[in-house]
Enzyme design. Sequence first.
Site, short mmCIF file in Angstrom:
data_model
loop_
_atom_site.label_atom_id
_atom_site.label_comp_id
_atom_site.label_asym_id
_atom_site.label_seq_id
_atom_site.Cartn_x
_atom_site.Cartn_y
_atom_site.Cartn_z
CG HIS A 95 15.89 32.81 -1.37
ND1 HIS A 95 15.22 32.39 -2.49
CD2 HIS A 95 17.12 33.19 -1.78
CE1 HIS A 95 16.03 32.50 -3.54
NE2 HIS A 95 17.19 32.99 -3.14
CG ASP A 153 20.95 35.06 -6.11
OD1 ASP A 153 20.91 33.92 -5.61
OD2 ASP A 153 20.00 35.57 -6.72
#
Lengths: 410, 410
Positions: free
Chosen positions: A249, A370
Site C-alpha cells: 500500500h 479504499d
Amino acid sequence: MALRRLPSDKPQTSVRDSIDRRTALGHLSAMAAAAAWPANLSDAARVSSEPQPTSPSGGSRLRKIATEEAFSIPEVATAVRDLVRQGGRNLDLKLLKLIYDAPPAAAGTQQVLKGSRDALAGTLLPRLLDFDTIRLAEMDASGVDMHVLSLTMPGVQMFAPDMAVEFARLSNDRLRDAVRRHPARFTGLASFAPQDARAATNEMERAINSLKLNGFLVNSHTNNAYLDETRFWPILEAAEALGAPLYIHPRAPSDGMAAPFSDYRMEGSIWGYGIEAGTHAVRLMLSGVLDRFPRLRIVLGHMGEAVPFWLWRLDYMAAPGSRAALKNQLKPSEYFRRNFAITTSGLEDPGVLRLCIDKAGIDNVMWAIDYPYQPTAPAVAFLESAQLSDSEREMVAHRNAERIFRIADA
Amino acid sequence: MALRRLPSDKPQTSVRDSIDRRTALGHLSAMAAAAAWPANLSDAARVSSEPQPTSPSGGSRLRKIATEEAFSIPEVATAVRDLVRQGGRNLDLKLLKLIYDAPPAAAGTQQVLKGSRDALAGTLLPRLLDFDTIRLAEMDASGVDMHVLSLTMPGVQMFAPDMAVEFARLSNDRLRDAVRRHPARFTGLASFAPQDARAATNEMERAINSLKLNGFLVNSHTNNAYLDETRFWPILEAAEALGAPLYIHPRAPSDGMAAPFSDYRMEGSIWGYGIEAGTHAVRLMLSGVLDRFPRLRIVLGHMGEAVPFWLWRLDYMAAPGSRAALKNQLKPSEYFRRNFAITTSGLEDPGVLRLCIDKAGIDNVMWAIDYPYQPTAPAVAFLESAQLSDSEREMVAHRNAERIFRIADA
C-alpha cells in the site's frame, strides 16, 4: 526477543514513553460521538449481516468484495496522534495530523465533506475505528458484500520496533475478532513490523495459520528502506512460503525522495503515493528478489501504481542483462504477470481499467473502494458500469479476490 | 549582463576553469572517427535531401516528423565530459559518463549494440554530434522526413550560469545552421539557461524571432529547482508571449528525490526520467502558474510521463480548492487538455497510445523517435502499425507537429 533498531524516520514513539490507553480510548470515543454524520448515512446506519440487494448490469446480483479497505484501532490511533504531536519532517505527518489531531471544528458536516478534502480528513477517524455499525451500514447501502480489511497507513511502520511488534499483534487480534463477528462481511490482511524481520515472520505465520487471515499489507517503505534489501528477505520468504499475498500500500515518499513532493500536498494521494509504491514495485522487479522468491504474490493498489503504463518502456530499458546494475532474470512484464495483482482503488477510470486488464491479465485485477478515504457508491457504480463482459466483471468484483486471498465462495 | 548564481548541482564547470576547445574538438573528432559503425548503417550512409519513399498503411506516403530528436555540439560534449570527470552525486552523471567518457573499448560494434544498453551508450556520441551524414542516412533508411532537433540531456543546465548562457547561444546558432543547410529535414527547439532567467528570456526571444527556431526544450529541473518557482516565471512568460511551446524533457531525479533511484540504474530511462518529468508537470498544474500563463504550451515526451494514467485520480484528489496548499483554479485534466501536448518517444505501446489520445485529445499527440537513444525503424513501424484511423495517423505523424511547432506543410 532480540530487537534490532533500524535507521528510522523521526519521530518515533516507544511503548515506554507513550500512551495512557485509558485516556486515549476516552478521547477517541468522545471524538467519534461528537462527529456529526451526514443525514443519509445516519438513516442507513443499521447493522446488517447481509448486503442489500442491488441490480447490477448482469441481472443476477454481483458479489462485491472490496480489497483495500482500511481500519484502525484506538491504541494505534492514539500512538499515531502522539507521533504527529512530536512533529518531524516525514511527509506522512501532513495527512496524519489532519486525521488524528485535527481541531474539533474540522469534524464532519455535510458541507465540509463536499467542500474540502482537508476537512474530510478530520471526519475519517470514527469510520476507521468502526467495524460493526457505520461500516456495515455504508456497505449495505451500496450492496457491498465484503471488505478485505487492513490496518490503515502507515500501519505500525513509524513506531519503534518493540511497539510496532506489539501493535501488529494487537491489530491482527482485533481484526480476527471482527472477522469472527461478521464472517460473511469481513476478511483481513495482517499487519507486521518490518522493523524487526524475525518478529515479523513469526507474526506472519501466526496471522495465517492461527488467526486465519488472508494475506499481508505493508505500507511501502519502513524507515526509508525498501523490501528488496536483504534484511527484509525473510519477510518475502515467509509470504511466499505461507502462500499469502503481500499488498504494498502507498505511503508518502521516503525522506530520500521527499523534496519535490513537499509542495501543493503532492506527497499524498494526489501524486506521491503512486510514485512511492510504484518505485517500490520496480525495485522488487529489478533487484532480482522475484527470482529468489518466484511464487511471491505482490498486490498493488491504484491500478498498479502506473506500472502497467510503463511496462513497454520497462521491458525495453530493463531487459535482463541490458545494464550492469540490473539483477533481474526476467523482463519486468514477465514478473508483472507472474508475481503481481492489482486493484482498482482510487482510480475509477474505465480506460485505465482496460489498459490494466490488458497488461496484468483479467485474472489479476480486483475491485477496491479504499474505504473510508473514497466514497463507496461511486466505486460500486464504476464496477457496475465499466465496459466489461459479465465474466470479466465477476472476476474483478469477486472471483479474483476469492482465488488470490483464499476467500470462500458466497 | 548581471549573472545570478543559483544553488547548484555539484559539480559545475565555469568558462574560466574549463575547456581548451581546440584540444576538445580534436579528441571528439578522433572518437567519432574511431567508432565502428554497424555495416548496415555504413551502407546507408549517403546524404540525401529527401526521405526515401515508403508505403505506409494508408497507401500515399505519410509525412513523418519526429519531435524529440537529440543532438550535441563538440564544445558542450567536452564540457559535459569535464563535468563527468569532476564527479559528484548527481544521478545524471551515471549515463553521462557512459556517453561522454566511456573507455574506447565500449565503442560500437554490432554485437554490443545488441547486447547491452550500457555498451550502446558508448556509441551514441558520434550520432549526437552529427547532423549531415549518419543522421540523414538513418532518417532516409526509414522514410523519416524531419527531425525536430534539441540539445541533448542535460542541455546547458549543469553548467555555471555564464557558461550555460554562452553554450545555449552557441548551440542555438549551430542548430540554426543545421536547419539552414537542410530546411526540409530539420527544425529545432532552442536551448536556454534557466540558471539566469533574464539571459534566458533574451535568448528565447532571439531563438524565435532571429533564428526562426520552433520552440524550446528544457531538461526538467535546474540545480534541483522546478519551473513553478517564481524566479522562473519570466521564462514561462516569454514562452507564452512568443507563442512557442516548451518541451520538458526528462533528466534523472533531482537530488532531493534521488535516493530510491540510486540502485539498479533506476535513475534514468528505466524509471526515474518519467518520475522526474511527470512530477515537474504536476507541479506546474498545482502551483497555479498555468492560471497565470494560460496560453503556455508544455510538451511532455514518453506518452505524457504517465500523467494521462493518473488524470482521474489527479482530478479527484486535486480539485480546485480541495486542499489548502493547492493553487490550481482548474482541474488537472483541464490544464492537460489546454496547456499540454505529448509525444510518443520511447513508449511504443499501442494500448498506451490509445489511452493517451483519449486523455490528451487527438490534436495533442505527436510522434517521436528519441534518436539516437532509440532505434528509428521500430519507431516508424509503431507509427505505421498502431490502430489509428488514417486521419488520426496523419495528425500524430505530422499535422499536430506542424501546428504546434509552426512547421510549414510539406
